[in-house]
Write a protein that holds these residues in place. Structure first.
Motif, short mmCIF file in Angstrom:
data_model
loop_
_atom_site.label_atom_id
_atom_site.label_comp_id
_atom_site.label_asym_id
_atom_site.label_seq_id
_atom_site.Cartn_x
_atom_site.Cartn_y
_atom_site.Cartn_z
N MET A 1 40.49 -25.70 -25.82
CA MET A 1 39.63 -26.56 -26.61
C MET A 1 38.75 -25.72 -27.54
SD MET A 1 38.47 -29.56 -23.99
CE MET A 1 37.86 -30.60 -25.28
N LEU A 2 38.25 -24.62 -27.02
CA LEU A 2 37.39 -23.77 -27.86
C LEU A 2 38.17 -23.18 -29.01
CD1 LEU A 2 35.31 -21.97 -25.09
CD2 LEU A 2 34.63 -23.88 -26.54
N TYR A 3 39.43 -22.83 -28.77
CA TYR A 3 40.28 -22.28 -29.83
C TYR A 3 40.50 -23.31 -30.93
CZ TYR A 3 44.34 -20.30 -32.15
OH TYR A 3 45.21 -19.82 -33.09
N LEU A 4 40.55 -24.58 -30.57
CA LEU A 4 40.75 -25.65 -31.54
C LEU A 4 39.45 -26.10 -32.20
CD1 LEU A 4 43.26 -27.78 -29.44
CD2 LEU A 4 43.79 -26.30 -31.39
N GLY A 5 38.34 -25.48 -31.82
CA GLY A 5 37.06 -25.80 -32.44
C GLY A 5 36.40 -27.04 -31.86
N GLU A 6 36.79 -27.43 -30.65
CA GLU A 6 36.21 -28.61 -30.02
C GLU A 6 35.53 -28.21 -28.72
OE1 GLU A 6 39.46 -31.70 -31.88
OE2 GLU A 6 39.60 -31.23 -29.77
N SER A 7 34.52 -28.95 -28.36
CA SER A 7 33.73 -28.65 -27.18
C SER A 7 34.26 -29.39 -25.96
CB SER A 7 32.27 -29.06 -27.43
OG SER A 7 31.52 -28.94 -26.24
N ALA A 8 34.30 -28.72 -24.84
CA ALA A 8 34.73 -29.34 -23.58
C ALA A 8 33.78 -30.47 -23.17
CB ALA A 8 34.82 -28.30 -22.48
N ALA A 81 43.22 -44.92 -30.66
CA ALA A 81 43.06 -43.79 -31.57
C ALA A 81 42.25 -42.71 -30.86
CB ALA A 81 42.35 -44.23 -32.85
N TYR A 82 42.59 -41.47 -31.12
CA TYR A 82 41.83 -40.37 -30.54
C TYR A 82 40.44 -40.32 -31.17
CZ TYR A 82 46.38 -38.64 -28.94
OH TYR A 82 47.61 -38.51 -28.36
N PRO A 83 39.41 -40.05 -30.36
CA PRO A 83 38.08 -39.86 -30.96
C PRO A 83 38.11 -38.67 -31.91
CG PRO A 83 37.92 -40.09 -28.57
CD PRO A 83 39.37 -39.98 -28.91
N LYS A 84 37.39 -38.76 -32.98
CA LYS A 84 37.40 -37.73 -34.02
C LYS A 84 37.08 -36.35 -33.46
CE LYS A 84 35.17 -36.78 -38.44
NZ LYS A 84 34.16 -37.25 -39.39
N GLU A 85 36.12 -36.28 -32.54
CA GLU A 85 35.71 -34.97 -32.01
C GLU A 85 36.71 -34.39 -31.00
OE1 GLU A 85 33.82 -38.30 -29.77
OE2 GLU A 85 33.69 -37.71 -31.85
N LEU A 86 37.74 -35.15 -30.61
CA LEU A 86 38.75 -34.66 -29.66
C LEU A 86 40.16 -34.70 -30.22
CD1 LEU A 86 37.51 -36.44 -26.41
CD2 LEU A 86 37.35 -34.01 -26.96
N ARG A 87 40.28 -34.94 -31.49
CA ARG A 87 41.58 -35.15 -32.10
C ARG A 87 42.56 -34.01 -31.83
NH1 ARG A 87 41.76 -35.13 -38.27
NH2 ARG A 87 42.99 -33.26 -38.10
N TYR A 88 42.16 -32.79 -32.06
CA TYR A 88 43.06 -31.65 -31.92
C TYR A 88 43.42 -31.38 -30.46
CZ TYR A 88 41.76 -30.94 -36.76
OH TYR A 88 41.54 -31.12 -38.10
N THR A 89 42.46 -31.51 -29.58
CA THR A 89 42.73 -31.29 -28.15
C THR A 89 43.71 -32.33 -27.62
OG1 THR A 89 40.56 -30.31 -27.81
CG2 THR A 89 41.67 -31.19 -25.86
N LEU A 90 43.49 -33.59 -27.93
CA LEU A 90 44.37 -34.63 -27.43
C LEU A 90 45.75 -34.57 -28.08
CD1 LEU A 90 41.81 -37.54 -27.04
CD2 LEU A 90 42.74 -36.04 -25.28
N GLU A 91 45.83 -34.13 -29.33
CA GLU A 91 47.13 -33.92 -29.95
C GLU A 91 47.88 -32.79 -29.25
OE1 GLU A 91 46.50 -33.34 -34.15
OE2 GLU A 91 46.14 -35.47 -34.50
N ALA A 92 47.17 -31.73 -28.86
CA ALA A 92 47.80 -30.63 -28.10
C ALA A 92 48.27 -31.13 -26.75
CB ALA A 92 46.81 -29.48 -27.94
N PHE A 93 47.45 -31.93 -26.04
CA PHE A 93 47.87 -32.53 -24.78
C PHE A 93 49.15 -33.34 -24.97
CE2 PHE A 93 43.52 -32.93 -22.40
CZ PHE A 93 43.43 -31.56 -22.34
N GLN A 94 49.21 -34.09 -26.05
CA GLN A 94 50.37 -34.94 -26.33
C GLN A 94 51.62 -34.09 -26.52
OE1 GLN A 94 49.97 -37.31 -29.85
NE2 GLN A 94 51.79 -38.51 -29.43
N LYS A 95 51.49 -32.99 -27.25
CA LYS A 95 52.64 -32.12 -27.49
C LYS A 95 53.09 -31.45 -26.20
CE LYS A 95 51.89 -31.26 -32.34
NZ LYS A 95 52.58 -32.42 -32.79
N PHE A 96 52.14 -31.04 -25.34
CA PHE A 96 52.49 -30.43 -24.06
C PHE A 96 53.22 -31.43 -23.16
CE2 PHE A 96 48.62 -27.56 -24.66
CZ PHE A 96 49.37 -26.58 -25.26
N SER A 97 52.78 -32.67 -23.17
CA SER A 97 53.37 -33.66 -22.27
C SER A 97 54.73 -34.13 -22.74
CB SER A 97 52.43 -34.87 -22.10
OG SER A 97 52.29 -35.56 -23.32
N SER A 98 55.03 -34.01 -24.02
CA SER A 98 56.33 -34.48 -24.51
C SER A 98 57.41 -33.40 -24.42
CB SER A 98 56.20 -34.97 -25.95
OG SER A 98 55.89 -33.89 -26.81
N SER A 99 57.01 -32.17 -24.15
CA SER A 99 58.02 -31.10 -24.09
C SER A 99 58.49 -30.82 -22.68
CB SER A 99 57.49 -29.82 -24.69
OG SER A 99 56.32 -29.39 -24.05
#
Length: 99
Positions: A1-8, A81-99
């Protein structure tokens, strides 16, 4: 999350040794969070769950990874819709879960 610029803190909320009323009042204000309630540090975690739009939608999930997986399922099933402040983290979760 920190790498994506979002706070835990935007996704997770831990309540340690607090009363149930203050927890309930704070959860009502949350948009989308995974929460953990620990009433007595010696007893361990009392509850891990998910709150969406101020409402507890799932409780007693057992651990944070399971709660994150359930959160992804809920956002997909409810077409949220993903909350704006979590968009990148939840998109990463989505990509991990689909692979």
């Amino acid at each position: 999350m920190l790498y994506l610029g979002e706070s835990a803190d935007q996704l997770f909320r831990e309540y340690d040794d607090v009363d149930e009323d203050s927890v309930a009042q704070d959860l009502v204000l949350q948009v989308m969070k995974v929460y953990s309630i620990q009433t007595d540090l010696s007893k361990g975690t009392k509850d891990i769950g998910i709150v969406i739009d101020g409402t507890k939608v799932l409780t007693d999930l057992g651990n944070f990874p399971r709660a994150c997986a359930m959160l992804m399922g809920l956002t997909d099933a409810l077409n949220l819709a993903y909350p704006k402040e979590l968009r990148y983290t939840l998109e990463a979760f989505q990509k991990f879960s689909s692979s």
